[in-house]
Write an enzyme that holds these catalytic residues in place. Structure first.
Site, PDB file in Angstrom:
ATOM      1  N   SER A 114     -12.791 -37.436  -2.136  1.00 47.60           N
ATOM      2  CA  SER A 114     -12.210 -38.477  -2.987  1.00 47.60           C
ATOM      3  C   SER A 114     -11.433 -37.886  -4.144  1.00 47.60           C
ATOM      4  O   SER A 114     -10.732 -38.626  -4.837  1.00 47.60           O
ATOM      5  CB  SER A 114     -13.287 -39.435  -3.488  1.00 47.60           C
ATOM      6  OG  SER A 114     -14.486 -38.791  -3.708  1.00 47.60           O
ATOM      7  N   HIS A 121      -9.386 -40.781   3.713  1.00 45.44           N
ATOM      8  CA  HIS A 121     -10.231 -41.238   2.607  1.00 45.44           C
ATOM      9  C   HIS A 121     -10.681 -42.672   2.817  1.00 45.44           C
ATOM     10  O   HIS A 121      -9.915 -43.612   2.617  1.00 45.44           O
ATOM     11  CB  HIS A 121      -9.470 -41.081   1.279  1.00 45.44           C
ATOM     12  CG  HIS A 121     -10.293 -41.379   0.073  1.00 45.44           C
ATOM     13  ND1 HIS A 121      -9.771 -41.877  -1.089  1.00 45.44           N
ATOM     14  CD2 HIS A 121     -11.626 -41.259  -0.148  1.00 45.44           C
ATOM     15  CE1 HIS A 121     -10.744 -42.049  -1.972  1.00 45.44           C
ATOM     16  NE2 HIS A 121     -11.875 -41.686  -1.425  1.00 45.44           N
ATOM     17  N   GLU A 152      -6.987 -44.169   2.932  1.00 46.18           N
ATOM     18  CA  GLU A 152      -5.844 -43.406   2.416  1.00 46.18           C
ATOM     19  C   GLU A 152      -5.684 -42.180   3.327  1.00 46.18           C
ATOM     20  O   GLU A 152      -6.623 -41.391   3.471  1.00 46.18           O
ATOM     21  CB  GLU A 152      -6.108 -42.951   0.976  1.00 46.18           C
ATOM     22  CG  GLU A 152      -6.115 -44.088  -0.027  1.00 46.18           C
ATOM     23  CD  GLU A 152      -6.410 -43.641  -1.457  1.00 46.18           C
ATOM     24  OE1 GLU A 152      -6.102 -44.388  -2.380  1.00 46.18           O
ATOM     25  OE2 GLU A 152      -6.968 -42.543  -1.637  1.00 46.18           O
ATOM     26  N   ASN A 155      -7.661 -44.265  -6.917  1.00 44.56           N
ATOM     27  CA  ASN A 155      -8.341 -43.705  -8.086  1.00 44.56           C
ATOM     28  C   ASN A 155      -7.384 -43.335  -9.206  1.00 44.56           C
ATOM     29  O   ASN A 155      -7.789 -43.155 -10.340  1.00 44.56           O
ATOM     30  CB  ASN A 155      -9.200 -42.496  -7.699  1.00 44.56           C
ATOM     31  CG  ASN A 155     -10.541 -42.946  -7.139  1.00 44.56           C
ATOM     32  OD1 ASN A 155     -10.964 -44.081  -7.367  1.00 44.56           O
ATOM     33  ND2 ASN A 155     -11.188 -42.080  -6.394  1.00 44.56           N
TER      34      ASN A 155
HETATM   35  P1  NAD Z   1     -23.944 -37.976   0.277  1.00 36.96           P
HETATM   36  O1  NAD Z   1     -24.605 -37.110  -0.720  1.00 36.96           O
HETATM   37  O2  NAD Z   1     -24.528 -39.316   0.563  1.00 36.96           O
HETATM   38  O3  NAD Z   1     -23.861 -37.200   1.675  1.00 36.96           O
HETATM   39  C1  NAD Z   1     -23.421 -35.872   1.816  1.00 36.96           C
HETATM   40  C2  NAD Z   1     -24.186 -35.257   2.983  1.00 36.96           C
HETATM   41  O4  NAD Z   1     -23.570 -34.013   3.300  1.00 36.96           O
HETATM   42  C3  NAD Z   1     -25.644 -34.953   2.653  1.00 36.96           C
HETATM   43  O5  NAD Z   1     -26.472 -35.549   3.646  1.00 36.96           O
HETATM   44  C4  NAD Z   1     -25.727 -33.439   2.684  1.00 36.96           C
HETATM   45  O6  NAD Z   1     -26.951 -32.958   3.174  1.00 36.96           O
HETATM   46  C5  NAD Z   1     -24.601 -33.093   3.615  1.00 36.96           C
HETATM   47  N1  NAD Z   1     -24.045 -31.756   3.465  1.00 36.96           N
HETATM   48  C6  NAD Z   1     -23.795 -31.084   2.313  1.00 36.96           C
HETATM   49  N2  NAD Z   1     -23.211 -29.897   2.605  1.00 36.96           N
HETATM   50  C7  NAD Z   1     -23.085 -29.846   3.948  1.00 36.96           C
HETATM   51  C8  NAD Z   1     -22.535 -28.880   4.853  1.00 36.96           C
HETATM   52  N3  NAD Z   1     -21.988 -27.748   4.421  1.00 36.96           N
HETATM   53  N4  NAD Z   1     -22.545 -29.163   6.162  1.00 36.96           N
HETATM   54  C9  NAD Z   1     -23.088 -30.312   6.628  1.00 36.96           C
HETATM   55  N5  NAD Z   1     -23.633 -31.248   5.821  1.00 36.96           N
HETATM   56  C10 NAD Z   1     -23.620 -31.009   4.504  1.00 36.96           C
HETATM   57  O7  NAD Z   1     -22.435 -38.072  -0.159  1.00 36.96           O
HETATM   58  P2  NAD Z   1     -21.371 -39.226   0.178  1.00 36.96           P
HETATM   59  O8  NAD Z   1     -21.399 -40.230  -0.906  1.00 36.96           O
HETATM   60  O9  NAD Z   1     -21.536 -39.644   1.589  1.00 36.96           O
HETATM   61  O10 NAD Z   1     -19.993 -38.414  -0.011  1.00 36.96           O
HETATM   62  C11 NAD Z   1     -19.527 -37.514   0.956  1.00 36.96           C
HETATM   63  C12 NAD Z   1     -18.060 -37.216   0.719  1.00 36.96           C
HETATM   64  O11 NAD Z   1     -17.320 -38.444   0.739  1.00 36.96           O
HETATM   65  C13 NAD Z   1     -17.733 -36.575  -0.626  1.00 36.96           C
HETATM   66  O12 NAD Z   1     -16.650 -35.694  -0.456  1.00 36.96           O
HETATM   67  C14 NAD Z   1     -17.349 -37.759  -1.490  1.00 36.96           C
HETATM   68  O13 NAD Z   1     -16.517 -37.397  -2.563  1.00 36.96           O
HETATM   69  C15 NAD Z   1     -16.601 -38.601  -0.482  1.00 36.96           C
HETATM   70  N6  NAD Z   1     -16.529 -40.034  -0.796  1.00 36.96           N
HETATM   71  C16 NAD Z   1     -17.603 -40.705  -1.293  1.00 36.96           C
HETATM   72  C17 NAD Z   1     -17.504 -42.061  -1.565  1.00 36.96           C
HETATM   73  C18 NAD Z   1     -18.696 -42.837  -2.100  1.00 36.96           C
HETATM   74  O14 NAD Z   1     -18.489 -43.945  -2.635  1.00 36.96           O
HETATM   75  N7  NAD Z   1     -19.912 -42.340  -1.977  1.00 36.96           N
HETATM   76  C19 NAD Z   1     -16.302 -42.742  -1.318  1.00 36.96           C
HETATM   77  C20 NAD Z   1     -15.218 -42.049  -0.778  1.00 36.96           C
HETATM   78  C21 NAD Z   1     -15.344 -40.686  -0.524  1.00 36.96           C
END
Ligand code: NAD
Length: 523
Positions: free
Chosen positions: A131, A152, A164, A202
């Protein structure tokens, strides 16, 4: 130059096997959407048991959908069967698309893609759900940077339509297009964007929070008043309640990352007030206290103000032209009809509003009520915010009264606004009040994004409506306003605060000039 990846030949990813890496909130949502669109999905997470746990959670999500009659039981079973948790990346070596949703960390994402380059085929498309991190940076140092693209999604992934599709400097057009087409096939609305800080949503959304925070810092009004005014303008949530929902830590971190990624351009400067809330643990809903207490203890309630009928007037004139002046004429006609008379009308007086026996209620043009009072020599003057059509009776509307006004106009001005069908909410005498200033800043940011080739105007409108549920896109708001008036309002803010925040986008200024040149010259 790095070699073009064979993925540049990618025509279609439809039906192709997908590997989702990271089984957290976003990864499991992406796996669900891909499987529902018929793809075989591998789900991987380095945390032991995480992908199996996500699979089990998806099973109960599908059970819930079946129970509500939103999914057929057989389809649910088949969809779940298409998702396979895997404990190594190697088990998904046949993937044609990888969507990464791991921790938001450049080093971790680069390391993952480097590892994947040794596992998947060279024509596999590698997408990141980052993000905030530059897609160009994630691709840096890879063997085939052309196949790295941003995909995204917004949270919750199954509900939110926007994707996106972000191109870094080296992303091949065919790769971005393949991901764009696939997103459409998944029932989403994709929008192309270039890899720039905050991408589209954003970035353009920053002023929605920043203007409210700036007004709070100036003690212009309470959070409840600011929220009520922006809800009245059609936004589903006001900025303060929305920041409480998002969490001030998350919201502050996004603002800070956009600010830092723009080399500390003061246009994006984070709020000192919000930093205090973050360091003090006032994070919003998640901590039980932000601008409001959670659960609500009534602090969201507006101050109750009872406005009686205004004193009988001898002469009432509606000034200006355009939709708002028409609305005011209708409302004033209705208000005076009980007394058996109607308002006069002056279209070319150079301001929009209502004049009552020489006192003025003026639609904000950016100047404060006190400034306008000095400029016009009218002491009994108040400004009111930009009403958004259609405004239902009792719609909240911010207003401010000139310092020069006497006590009677301080009480008469809100009575007149109430008589015209609004719920007047008092703000300190700040330039551009709240709605006009916030909308102008959203428009300005969107105009800059388009100028810099981040997205198209249509893309910006779609992104803001679908990514953050705005009632209209920034260019749709602009279409209800004169560009020259938006520029003038921003210039007034710029002059008032003398910072970089209100710097007018060259794209918007150019558009205003084009409009001025096209307009017929009047005497
Ligand atoms: P989250 O913490 O819920 O999940 C991330 C997962 O990735 C965890 O289960 C973790 O164990 C795993 N992980 C970490 N490193 C790893 C690796 N090297 N290999 C495999 N698994 C690994 O996070 P999220 O909220 O799902 O966010 C994930 C991504 O999506 C981030 O880049 C975040 O910026 C992006 N994002 C999040 C949102 C939101 O609202 N939460 C919205 C858009 C984008």
């Amino acid at each position: 130059m790095p070699s073009a990846s064979p993925a540049s030949n990618a025509r279609s990813l439809q039906g192709a096997p997908v590997l989702v890496v990271g089984a957290g909130i976003m990864g499991s949502g992406i796996a669900q959407v891909a499987a529902q669109a018929g793809h075989a999905v591998w789900l991987h997470d380095t945390r032991e048991g995480a992908s199996a746990a996500a699979h089990a959670k998806l099973a109960s999500t599908f059970d819930g959908l079946v129970a509500k009659g939103r999914l057929d039981a057989a389809a649910a079973k088949a969809t779940l069967a298409r998702i396979t948790p895997v404990d190594t990346l190697a088990r998904a070596a046949a993937a044609a698309l990888v969507v990464e949703a791991i921790v938001e960390d450049l080093g971790a994402k680069r390391a993952l893609f480097r590892e994947l380059e040794g596992i998947v085929n060279t024509d596999c498309v590698l997408a990141t759900n980052t993000s905030s991190i530059s897609v160009t940076a994630i691709a840096g140092g890879l063997l085939h940077p052309g196949r790295i693209v941003g995909m995204h999604f917004f949270n919750p992934v199954p509900m939110m339509k926007l994707v996106e599709v972000i191109s870094g400097l080296q992303t091949e057009a065919a790769v971005a297009q393949a991901v764009f087409d696939l997103s459409q096939a998944w029932g989403k609305v994709p929008v192309h964007a270039t890899s720039t800080p905050g991408f589209i949503v954003n970035r353009i959304a920053r002023p929605y929070y920043a203007e409210a925070l700036a007004l709070l810092q100036e003690q212009a009004a309470s959070p409840a008043v600011l929220d009520a005014c922006l809800r009245a303008a059609g936004f589903r949530m006001g900025p303060c309640e929305l920041m409480d929902l998002i969490g001030h830590d998350t919201n502050f971190a996004v603002t800070k990352s956009v600010f830092e990624a723009n080399f500390h351009d003061r246009r994006y400067q984070p709020s000192g007030l919000q930093r205090e809330m973050v360091v003090g643990g006032l994070l919003g809903r998640k901590s039980g206290q932000g601008f409001y207490r959670h659960p609500d203890d009534g602090s969201t309630a507006l101050p109750v103000a009872l406005h009686g009928a205004p004193a009988t007037a001898r002469e009432v004139t509606v000034h200006g032209e355009g939709d708002i002046a028409e609305q005011l004429e209708q409302a004033t006609t209705k208000a005076l009809s009980a007394q058996g008379w109607g308002p006069a009308r002056l279209r070319n007086s150079g301001w929009t509003g209502v004049e009552v026996d020489g006192a003025r209620l003026v639609l904000t043009d950016g100047r404060t009520a006190s400034e306008l009072s000095v400029a016009t020599g009218v002491a009994r003057l108040a400004v009111f915010d930009r009403p958004q059509p259609p405004s239902a009776p009792g719609t909240a509307l911010a207003y401010a009264v000139a310092e020069q006004a006497d006590a009677s106009w301080h009480s008469q001005a809100p009575m007149w606004l109430a008589a015209l069908g609004y719920t007047p909410l008092l703000l300190a005498d700040t330039p551009g009040l709240l709605v006009a200033r916030t909308l102008a800043m959203l428009i300005n940011e969107a105009a800059d994004a388009v100028l810099q080739g981040v997205c198209t105007a249509e893309g910006a409108d779609a992104a803001m409506k679908l990514g953050v549920n705005y009632p209209a896109g920034p260019f749709e708001f602009l279409a209800r306003w004169r560009v020259a008036e938006v520029v003038a309002l921003l210039d007034t803010l710029d002059h008032h605060y003398r910072g970089e925040r209100y710097r007018v986008s060259p794209g918007l200024r150019r558009q205003a000039l084009r409009g001025a040149m096209a307009a017929p010259r009047s005497a």
